[in-house]
Design a protein around this motif. Structure first.
Motif, PDB file in Angstrom:
ATOM      1  N   THR A 286      14.630 -21.804  -3.163  1.00 30.88           N
ATOM      2  CA  THR A 286      13.646 -21.845  -4.236  1.00 30.88           C
ATOM      3  C   THR A 286      12.872 -20.539  -4.323  1.00 30.88           C
ATOM      4  O   THR A 286      12.338 -20.204  -5.365  1.00 30.88           O
ATOM      5  CB  THR A 286      12.667 -23.016  -4.033  1.00 30.88           C
ATOM      6  N   VAL A 287      12.805 -19.771  -3.205  1.00 31.14           N
ATOM      7  CA  VAL A 287      11.941 -18.581  -3.186  1.00 31.14           C
ATOM      8  C   VAL A 287      12.566 -17.332  -3.789  1.00 31.14           C
ATOM      9  O   VAL A 287      11.855 -16.466  -4.280  1.00 31.14           O
ATOM     10  CB  VAL A 287      11.481 -18.207  -1.751  1.00 31.14           C
ATOM     11  N   ALA A 288      13.894 -17.200  -3.737  1.00 27.61           N
ATOM     12  CA  ALA A 288      14.506 -15.955  -4.205  1.00 27.61           C
ATOM     13  C   ALA A 288      15.950 -16.219  -4.596  1.00 27.61           C
ATOM     14  O   ALA A 288      16.572 -17.164  -4.110  1.00 27.61           O
ATOM     15  CB  ALA A 288      14.464 -14.907  -3.088  1.00 27.61           C
ATOM     16  N   ASP A 289      16.483 -15.378  -5.493  1.00 29.36           N
ATOM     17  CA  ASP A 289      17.895 -15.497  -5.865  1.00 29.36           C
ATOM     18  C   ASP A 289      18.755 -15.070  -4.683  1.00 29.36           C
ATOM     19  O   ASP A 289      18.460 -14.086  -4.006  1.00 29.36           O
ATOM     20  CB  ASP A 289      18.210 -14.611  -7.075  1.00 29.36           C
ATOM     21  N   SER A 290      19.824 -15.826  -4.451  1.00 30.66           N
ATOM     22  CA  SER A 290      20.655 -15.543  -3.284  1.00 30.66           C
ATOM     23  C   SER A 290      22.075 -16.041  -3.535  1.00 30.66           C
ATOM     24  O   SER A 290      22.338 -16.752  -4.500  1.00 30.66           O
ATOM     25  CB  SER A 290      20.071 -16.253  -2.059  1.00 30.66           C
ATOM     26  N   PHE A 291      22.965 -15.628  -2.673  1.00 34.26           N
ATOM     27  CA  PHE A 291      24.324 -16.196  -2.655  1.00 34.26           C
ATOM     28  C   PHE A 291      24.730 -16.369  -1.209  1.00 34.26           C
ATOM     29  O   PHE A 291      24.092 -15.827  -0.294  1.00 34.26           O
ATOM     30  CB  PHE A 291      25.318 -15.311  -3.427  1.00 34.26           C
ATOM     31  N   ARG A 292      25.758 -17.209  -1.002  1.00 33.81           N
ATOM     32  CA  ARG A 292      26.163 -17.515   0.368  1.00 33.81           C
ATOM     33  C   ARG A 292      27.642 -17.203   0.584  1.00 33.81           C
ATOM     34  O   ARG A 292      28.444 -17.354  -0.342  1.00 33.81           O
ATOM     35  CB  ARG A 292      25.903 -19.001   0.674  1.00 33.81           C
ATOM     36  N   ILE A 293      27.954 -16.798   1.795  1.00 33.26           N
ATOM     37  CA  ILE A 293      29.354 -16.566   2.164  1.00 33.26           C
ATOM     38  C   ILE A 293      29.638 -17.331   3.455  1.00 33.26           C
ATOM     39  O   ILE A 293      28.955 -17.127   4.474  1.00 33.26           O
ATOM     40  CB  ILE A 293      29.638 -15.049   2.322  1.00 33.26           C
ATOM     41  N   GLY A 294      30.606 -18.221   3.389  1.00 27.67           N
ATOM     42  CA  GLY A 294      30.970 -19.033   4.543  1.00 27.67           C
ATOM     43  C   GLY A 294      31.846 -18.249   5.505  1.00 27.67           C
ATOM     44  O   GLY A 294      32.612 -17.370   5.092  1.00 27.67           O
ATOM     45  N   CYS A 295      31.714 -18.568   6.788  1.00 28.67           N
ATOM     46  CA  CYS A 295      32.500 -17.880   7.827  1.00 28.67           C
ATOM     47  C   CYS A 295      33.531 -18.822   8.443  1.00 28.67           C
ATOM     48  O   CYS A 295      34.181 -18.464   9.424  1.00 28.67           O
ATOM     49  CB  CYS A 295      31.572 -17.387   8.935  1.00 28.67           C
ATOM     50  N   ILE A 296      33.654 -20.031   7.912  1.00 32.69           N
ATOM     51  CA  ILE A 296      34.501 -21.043   8.546  1.00 32.69           C
ATOM     52  C   ILE A 296      35.773 -21.284   7.727  1.00 32.69           C
ATOM     53  O   ILE A 296      35.827 -20.965   6.548  1.00 32.69           O
ATOM     54  CB  ILE A 296      33.717 -22.363   8.789  1.00 32.69           C
ATOM     55  N   GLY A 297      36.787 -21.838   8.376  1.00 33.48           N
ATOM     56  CA  GLY A 297      38.085 -22.041   7.739  1.00 33.48           C
ATOM     57  C   GLY A 297      39.105 -21.084   8.323  1.00 33.48           C
ATOM     58  O   GLY A 297      38.807 -20.323   9.251  1.00 33.48           O
ATOM     59  N   GLN A 298      40.309 -21.120   7.746  1.00 32.18           N
ATOM     60  CA  GLN A 298      41.390 -20.275   8.257  1.00 32.18           C
ATOM     61  C   GLN A 298      41.205 -18.829   7.793  1.00 32.18           C
ATOM     62  O   GLN A 298      41.906 -18.358   6.881  1.00 32.18           O
ATOM     63  CB  GLN A 298      42.735 -20.819   7.787  1.00 32.18           C
ATOM     64  N   LEU A 299      40.242 -18.147   8.395  1.00 36.37           N
ATOM     65  CA  LEU A 299      40.041 -16.731   8.105  1.00 36.37           C
ATOM     66  C   LEU A 299      39.508 -16.048   9.346  1.00 36.37           C
ATOM     67  O   LEU A 299      38.899 -16.692  10.192  1.00 36.37           O
ATOM     68  CB  LEU A 299      39.098 -16.523   6.918  1.00 36.37           C
ATOM     69  N   ASP A 300      39.771 -14.752   9.428  1.00 31.10           N
ATOM     70  CA  ASP A 300      39.328 -14.022  10.614  1.00 31.10           C
ATOM     71  C   ASP A 300      38.512 -12.792  10.210  1.00 31.10           C
ATOM     72  O   ASP A 300      38.230 -12.588   9.030  1.00 31.10           O
ATOM     73  CB  ASP A 300      40.522 -13.647  11.498  1.00 31.10           C
ATOM     74  N   HIS A 301      38.147 -11.963  11.189  1.00 28.28           N
ATOM     75  CA  HIS A 301      37.267 -10.829  10.916  1.00 28.28           C
ATOM     76  C   HIS A 301      37.907  -9.803   9.970  1.00 28.28           C
ATOM     77  O   HIS A 301      37.204  -9.092   9.260  1.00 28.28           O
ATOM     78  CB  HIS A 301      36.847 -10.164  12.229  1.00 28.28           C
ATOM     79  N   VAL A 302      39.233  -9.753   9.952  1.00 28.47           N
ATOM     80  CA  VAL A 302      39.900  -8.814   9.036  1.00 28.47           C
ATOM     81  C   VAL A 302      39.612  -9.232   7.593  1.00 28.47           C
ATOM     82  O   VAL A 302      39.284  -8.412   6.729  1.00 28.47           O
ATOM     83  CB  VAL A 302      41.429  -8.781   9.298  1.00 28.47           C
ATOM     84  N   VAL A 303      39.707 -10.538   7.348  1.00 33.18           N
ATOM     85  CA  VAL A 303      39.396 -11.062   6.013  1.00 33.18           C
ATOM     86  C   VAL A 303      37.933 -10.764   5.678  1.00 33.18           C
ATOM     87  O   VAL A 303      37.605 -10.342   4.555  1.00 33.18           O
ATOM     88  CB  VAL A 303      39.675 -12.583   5.947  1.00 33.18           C
ATOM     89  N   MET A 304      37.031 -10.954   6.663  1.00 31.03           N
ATOM     90  CA  MET A 304      35.608 -10.738   6.390  1.00 31.03           C
ATOM     91  C   MET A 304      35.319  -9.282   6.024  1.00 31.03           C
ATOM     92  O   MET A 304      34.472  -8.997   5.180  1.00 31.03           O
ATOM     93  CB  MET A 304      34.758 -11.164   7.600  1.00 31.03           C
ATOM     94  N   GLY A 305      36.033  -8.359   6.655  1.00 35.75           N
ATOM     95  CA  GLY A 305      35.886  -6.947   6.295  1.00 35.75           C
ATOM     96  C   GLY A 305      36.286  -6.723   4.845  1.00 35.75           C
ATOM     97  O   GLY A 305      35.613  -6.002   4.091  1.00 35.75           O
ATOM     98  N   ARG A 306      37.360  -7.406   4.422  1.00 38.23           N
ATOM     99  CA  ARG A 306      37.822  -7.261   3.033  1.00 38.23           C
ATOM    100  C   ARG A 306      36.837  -7.878   2.042  1.00 38.23           C
ATOM    101  O   ARG A 306      36.711  -7.419   0.907  1.00 38.23           O
ATOM    102  CB  ARG A 306      39.218  -7.882   2.883  1.00 38.23           C
ATOM    103  N   VAL A 307      36.132  -8.921   2.488  1.00 33.49           N
ATOM    104  CA  VAL A 307      35.113  -9.547   1.627  1.00 33.49           C
ATOM    105  C   VAL A 307      34.021  -8.527   1.288  1.00 33.49           C
ATOM    106  O   VAL A 307      33.613  -8.389   0.130  1.00 33.49           O
ATOM    107  CB  VAL A 307      34.487 -10.779   2.322  1.00 33.49           C
TER     108      VAL A 307
END
Ligand code: PLP
Length: 391
Positions: free
Chosen positions: A339-360
């Motif tokens: 409610t305080v500020a505009d934001s977005f979220r990125i999940g870290c769970i599921g079939q993904l690893d740190h290589v995918v997160m770097g690409r995100v």
């Protein structure tokens, strides 16, 4: 290192906290029909219950696992409606949407309750819980959210559990987005019951959830429930007697979940999964910060489940455009819930690893460039609010 089994069909990665990206093997396990009455399916149900119980560690013998059809909220409602007696009173610890949802459920159930509401993203502390319990002897149960998925905050569940146990009350936990990746051990966190579901950190598909509760609590629950379908006691008694779910079970989801449980064990159980998710979060946060994005939470409260980032202050930024640009690069992200500020979220769970997160993070940089956004810095007011509240 665990071997990833990412989407193969050109699907985007779901950076959402469930449903999430599942392995090919989990999807493949659904290519068979099961008779719900048949011994083979009863075997799947028995194995599922036993494997989940084992995950709470020594002392599991005092508990039982009751799966329940529906999404996670159905199981929260089953837990509250069955384990809280009609004359009980619940202290609901709120710091986001899921705490509010539990309070709303208690409204529907006509169960007396009070809130400790910490706003969008501050943790309820053990000392506050202790004070409220001391002041109100009518409170029988405390409801806490393990990881509040609306901000991603990791609530101090052991501290809360200690305060509840010292006051002689019973703790009910929504561990929906945490169980399987964050330890929840019967020997370390005294609880009456908790709930989680198939499509979160165990990496199954949606269709059911499960309640792990003290057998004593399940026995005492007879006659409490407002609802036939959500009566945990009745489901438990039927499972014990026949090995079957009371009504049509989500057979394909259960088969997929067994496959997911085997993969969870092969990855090293809770510790193995936690290590991968921690690395996912660490990579994501470091790479996003390097590009100027700011997290809502200070490091101490960041979970490895999902991370909230402030939207950039630049007027050329729009979440809708950002979302589409991320999707075009193969990533489904999640809007914020603050409610305080505009934001977005990125999940870290599921079939993904740190290589995918770097690409995100690379994709986020490209998306900003496409919109003509020069800086990812959030509005100063959002940061001030964070500092003020954290003080
Ligand atoms: C996912 C989730 C739930 C359940 O949501 P459903 O949409 O009903 O599956 C409840 N609590 C938390 C903390 C969650 O993350």
């Amino acid at each position: 290192m665990p071997t990833m089994d990412p989407p193969r069909l050109g699907e985007p990665f779901l950076l959402t906290p469930g449903p999430l990206t599942t392995s090919f093997a989990v999807k493949q396990a659904m290519l068979r029909d099961w008779g719900s009455w048949d011994d083979d399916f009863r075997g799947l149900t028995a194995e599922l219950r036993a494997r989940l119980l084992e995950m709470i560690g020594p002392g599991w013998e005092a508990f039982d696992c009751v799966p329940m059809q529906g999404s996670g909220s159905f199981c929260v409602e089953a837990m509250l409606g069955s384990l809280v007696p009609r004359d009980g009173k619940v202290l609901v610890l709120v710091n986001g949407a899921y705490g509010h949802r539990a309070a709303r459920t208690l409204d529907y159930l006509g169960r007396n309750h009070v809130l400790l509401d910490k706003g969008d993203y501050l943790p309820p502390r053990g000392s506050e819980v202790a004070r409220m319990l001391a002041a109100d002897p009518a409170i029988t149960h405390v409801f806490a959210v393990h990881c509040e998925t609306s901000s991603g905050i990791l609530n101090p569940i052991a501290e809360i559990a200690g305060a509840v146990a010292r006051a002689g009350r019973k703790l009910l936990i929504d561990s929906m987005s945490a169980f399987g990746a964050l330890p929840l051990l019967a020997g370390e966190v005294p609880f009456e019951a908790f709930v989680s579901s198939a499509n979160k950190c165990i990496e199954g598909v949606p269709g059911f959830g499960f309640v792990i509760a003290r057998k004593q609590a399940l026995q005492a629950a007879k006659g409490n429930s407002h609802s036939l379908c959500l009566d945990l006691h009745d489901q438990w008694v039927h499972l014990e007697k026949t090995g079957q779910w009371r009504f049509t079970p989500p057979t394909h989801s259960v088969a997929a979940f067994l496959e997911a449980l085997h993969a969870h064990q092969a990855e090293g159980g809770v510790a193995g999964r936690a290590a991968r998710y921690d690395r996912n979060r660490d990579t994501l946060v470091a790479e996003m910060r390097a590009r100027g994005f700011e997290t809502l939470l200070r490091d101490e409260w960041l979970s490895s489940i999902i991370v909230t980032f402030f939207c950039p202050a630049d007027p050329r930024f729009s979440f809708g455009t950002f979302y589409s640009a991320m999707k075009a690069r193969g990533f489904i992200i999640y809007p914020g819930k603050l409610t305080v500020a505009d934001s977005f979220r990125i999940g870290c769970i599921g079939q993904l690893d740190h290589v995918v997160m770097g690409r995100v993070a690379e994709a986020a940089e490209e998306a900003l460039a496409e919109m003509g956004v020069i800086s990812a810095a959030p509005p100063a007011a959002a940061l001030n609010e964070r500092e003020k509240l954290a003080a």
